[in-house]
Design a protein around this motif. Structure first.
Motif, PDB file in Angstrom:
ATOM      1  N   CYS A 245       0.831  -1.209   0.000  1.00  0.00           N
ATOM      2  CA  CYS A 245       0.000   0.000   0.000  1.00  0.00           C
ATOM      3  C   CYS A 245       0.864   1.257   0.000  1.00  0.00           C
ATOM      4  O   CYS A 245       1.964   1.267   0.543  1.00  0.00           O
ATOM      5  CB  CYS A 245      -0.894   0.022   1.242  1.00  0.00           C
ATOM      6  SG  CYS A 245      -2.312  -1.064   1.141  1.00  0.00           S
ATOM      7  N   CYS A 440      -5.271   4.593  -0.945  1.00  0.00           N
ATOM      8  CA  CYS A 440      -3.971   3.996  -1.237  1.00  0.00           C
ATOM      9  C   CYS A 440      -3.678   4.358  -2.692  1.00  0.00           C
ATOM     10  O   CYS A 440      -4.516   4.151  -3.566  1.00  0.00           O
ATOM     11  CB  CYS A 440      -4.049   2.483  -1.050  1.00  0.00           C
ATOM     12  SG  CYS A 440      -2.726   1.586  -1.864  1.00  0.00           S
ATOM     13  N   HIS A 445      -4.222  -1.655  -6.379  1.00  0.00           N
ATOM     14  CA  HIS A 445      -5.138  -1.886  -5.243  1.00  0.00           C
ATOM     15  C   HIS A 445      -6.464  -1.176  -5.452  1.00  0.00           C
ATOM     16  O   HIS A 445      -7.239  -1.005  -4.510  1.00  0.00           O
ATOM     17  CB  HIS A 445      -4.498  -1.404  -3.935  1.00  0.00           C
ATOM     18  CG  HIS A 445      -3.273  -2.166  -3.540  1.00  0.00           C
ATOM     19  ND1 HIS A 445      -2.657  -2.010  -2.335  1.00  0.00           N
ATOM     20  CD2 HIS A 445      -2.557  -3.107  -4.215  1.00  0.00           C
ATOM     21  CE1 HIS A 445      -1.606  -2.819  -2.260  1.00  0.00           C
ATOM     22  NE2 HIS A 445      -1.519  -3.484  -3.410  1.00  0.00           N
ATOM     23  N   HIS A 448      -8.055   1.683  -3.058  1.00  0.00           N
ATOM     24  CA  HIS A 448      -8.909   1.421  -1.897  1.00  0.00           C
ATOM     25  C   HIS A 448      -8.544   2.341  -0.733  1.00  0.00           C
ATOM     26  O   HIS A 448      -7.499   2.980  -0.741  1.00  0.00           O
ATOM     27  CB  HIS A 448      -8.815  -0.056  -1.481  1.00  0.00           C
ATOM     28  CG  HIS A 448      -7.471  -0.456  -0.960  1.00  0.00           C
ATOM     29  ND1 HIS A 448      -7.296  -1.395   0.027  1.00  0.00           N
ATOM     30  CD2 HIS A 448      -6.208  -0.046  -1.277  1.00  0.00           C
ATOM     31  CE1 HIS A 448      -6.018  -1.545   0.294  1.00  0.00           C
ATOM     32  NE2 HIS A 448      -5.331  -0.742  -0.494  1.00  0.00           N
TER      33      HIS A 448
HETATM   34 ZN   LIG Z   1      -3.268  -0.558  -0.892  1.00  0.00          ZN
END
Ligand SMILES: [Zn+2]
Length: 506
Positions: A245, A440, A445, A448
């Motif tokens: 992240c 993030c 990802h 998110h």
């Molecule tokens: Zn992430």
């Protein structure tokens, strides 16, 4: 005042006036449409983007001219084979093709070394349903650089209306048309063929997006994830587990000098207190005089408190701003009515609430630390012996704050300062998202939301609070003229020439 924060956001969606009201719900234009014509919701970023990932890599990695040249070459191959051409180019559909058909579809790509190189990151992924096909034409991945390329492609195509995503969506539709599976009127076909060269670029792009969306059920065959042919959730899980992240960094906003403002607010607080002494007519109970001054002093006290540890830039500042907005609307309504019985009602309600809290807590073994029962007892008995005091359980004026704002012509204050600040009082998701969560920045990802370090640098509420307090002093000046001092720091900060001492709407 936070400079540069006044710019308006250009909405890409419907405005409030386009929503229809049904009791306590404002329905969006789309949900009204969906009620009449039920549709199955489908997501570009969650399912259709992964299903066209190879094209996303090309659209984000190639020069645009080269990308479209390659796309037209693929469509030409499909068009030439027409009847027997494979009609679909999503990962899900390509998985259904045999090796020979896959190679047939990909001839223009395999003949373009640049494209082959750009597509190499596909080999990183084991969850793509057609991974075995790509293994036959792409070289081994280089994780150190290929994850980055994949992240870049997803980032550029994540927005369903971005140029790269539109280019991808156009290809998906165009290939379907070129293979002879779908026929469309000549004028529409011309628009599609002329994309992106024609002058009406945005219109033809919009047409391509709308058509891709409308026909995606037919083109994709099954809805990825839902029908199970391509488990796109597994794809996103693979992306998540393969990279870490990157929470978004905090924004800094140190545009106000809180120490200077504190001095000004304190001086004004003292000036209001002196004006109280000058205008007092009797030492008897005077709800009009006491409440009007106390409301202004309370708002000033709250605003002053925000300056001491920069609470103005924290969630607590928003909670306080809501309190100040409520104090303003209350005073404004009381001023408009200016009815002795209503001033009394406001005071007696508060006395009753003191008595209620006292009676609720007096027999408890463990009284909350913040409560001082001896003080509560004083407040409950200050005007009359509490045995003579009734307790009102509803709103003090038997109207909610929105009604008070409406009736006193202050609805704009309610809309501007009360709605959103209430989110922080009620801990609704909007406030939580703003305060303790952040996106993030890793495109793999899906951007998110993840916990952030405590956000202590929000845009300051001091200027908004100062505007409201000034309007409260305008009301006080109406009730007990003449009182000229006003908060002025925010006018200087914004270059406003409005002078202190003049009634100010803002
Ligand atoms: Zn992430």
């Amino acid at each position: 005042m936070a400079k540069g924060r006044k710019s308006r956001t250009e909405l890409k969606s419907s405005k409030l006036k386009h929503h229809s009201r049904n009791k306590n719900r404002l329905s969006s234009p789309f949900s009204s449409f969906a009620q009449k014509f039920p549709v199955q919701m489908q997501s570009w970023k969650d399912t259709r983007l992964p299903n066209m990932l190879w094209a996303c890599l090309l659209a984000s990695g190639m020069k645009r001219e080269a990308y479209f040249s390659l796309c037209h070459a693929m469509c030409d191959v499909a068009h030439a084979r027409s009847e027997e051409a494979f009609q679909f180019i999503t990962h899900q559909r390509l998985a259904e093709a045999d090796a020979e058909t896959f190679l047939q579809v990909m001839i223009p790509i395999t003949e373009t070394p640049d494209a082959i190189s750009i597509l190499r990151p596909i080999r990183l992924l084991r969850t793509l349903p057609d991974a075995a096909h790509w293994e036959t034409i792409l070289s081994d991945p280089v994780p150190e650089t290929d994850w980055h390329s994949l992240a870049k492609a997803i980032a550029l195509c994540f927005d369903h209306q971005s140029q790269p995503s539109t280019d991808v969506r156009w290809l998906k539709l165009m290939y379907f048309v070129a293979s002879g599976k779908m026929r469309m009127p000549p004028n529409m076909l011309e628009r599609l063929l002329n994309y992106p060269a024609d002058e009406n670029h945005n219109t033809s792009g919009g047409f391509a997006r709308a058509s891709e969306s409308n026909f995606s059920m037919e083109i994709d065959g099954k809805t990825p994830s839902i029908d199970g042919a391509f488990d796109t959730e597994a794809f996103w899980k693979e992306c998540y587990e393969s990279s870490s992240c990157h929470p978004a960094a905090m924004e800094k906003d140190n545009s106000v000098d809180s120490e200077k403002i504190a001095h000004e607010l304190l001086a004004l607080y003292e000036a209001v207190a002196i004006h109280f002494s000058k205008t007092i007519a009797s030492t008897d109970i005077d709800p009009r005089h006491d409440s009007s001054f106390a409301l202004v002093l309370y708002a000033l006290y709250l605003l002053l408190g925000l300056t001491s540890t920069r609470l103005d830039q924290r969630a607590e500042g928003r909670v306080t701003l809501r309190c100040i907005a409520e104090a303003f609307i209350t005073l404004h309504w009381l001023t408009k009515k200016d009815d002795p019985s209503i001033w009394t009602q406001h005071r007696n309600y508060g006395v009753g609430q003191s008595k209620l809290s006292l009676l609720k807590n007096v027999d408890l073994d463990e009284v909350p630390d913040f409560l001082d029962l001896s003080e509560l007892e004083v407040y409950a008995n200050e005007d009359y012996w509490q045995e003579f005091t009734d307790i009102d359980l509803g709103a003090w004026a038997n109207k909610n704050l929105r009604t008070l704002a409406d009736e006193s012509g202050a609805k704009e204050v309610y809309d501007k300062y009360y709605d959103w600040s209430s989110a922080y009082v009620h801990s609704n998701w909007g406030a939580l998202r703003d305060t303790v969560m952040t996106p993030c920045l890793n495109p793999l990802h899906r951007f998110h939301r993840v916990p952030r370090s405590p956000k202590f640098e929000m845009p300051s509420v001091l200027a908004d609070g100062s505007k409201l307090v000034n309007r409260m002093i305008d009301d006080l000046n109406t009730l007990y003229p003449t009182f000229k001092p006003r908060i002025s720091w925010h006018h200087k900060e914004s270059g406003d020439k409005t002078k202190a001492g003049k009634p100010s709407r803002e």
